[in-house]
Design an enzyme around this catalytic site. Sequence first.
Site, PDB file in Angstrom:
ATOM      1  CG  ASP A  52      -1.964   1.059   1.212  1.00  0.00           C
ATOM      2  OD1 ASP A  52      -2.240   1.620   0.132  1.00  0.00           O
ATOM      3  OD2 ASP A  52      -2.536   1.331   2.277  1.00  0.00           O
ATOM      4  CG  ASP A  63      -1.944   7.083   1.220  1.00  0.00           C
ATOM      5  OD1 ASP A  63      -1.167   8.045   1.119  1.00  0.00           O
ATOM      6  OD2 ASP A  63      -2.796   6.797   0.368  1.00  0.00           O
ATOM      7  N   GLY A 122      -5.625   2.447  -3.103  1.00  0.00           N
ATOM      8  CA  GLY A 122      -6.883   3.067  -3.495  1.00  0.00           C
ATOM      9  C   GLY A 122      -6.660   4.267  -4.391  1.00  0.00           C
TER      10      GLY A 122
END
Length: 87
Positions: free
Chosen positions: A9, A11, A44
């Site tokens: 990921d 963040d 995302g």
Amino acid sequence: MTRKIIFLDVDGTIIDYDNHILESAVVAIRKAREKGHLVYVCTGRSKAEMSPEIWDIGFDGMIGGNGSYVEHEGAGYPTPADSARCR
């Protein structure tokens, strides 16, 4: 050695919550790639939200937009031809 695929990921993993790239992440990603492993961003974020500084770390591709965009070695999927087949 078994080649692995690593998904990270952005963040809170590659970038801290003050939006700074973590040097420890950069070192680990580059070491993994030097050893022949594939490293992908899985986020995302959309591709447009990925800064050049993140790409400069060195990745084999990304899964972005919560899975709506996939890129491998510079080629994005789905391609327009893939989209037409899905209809």
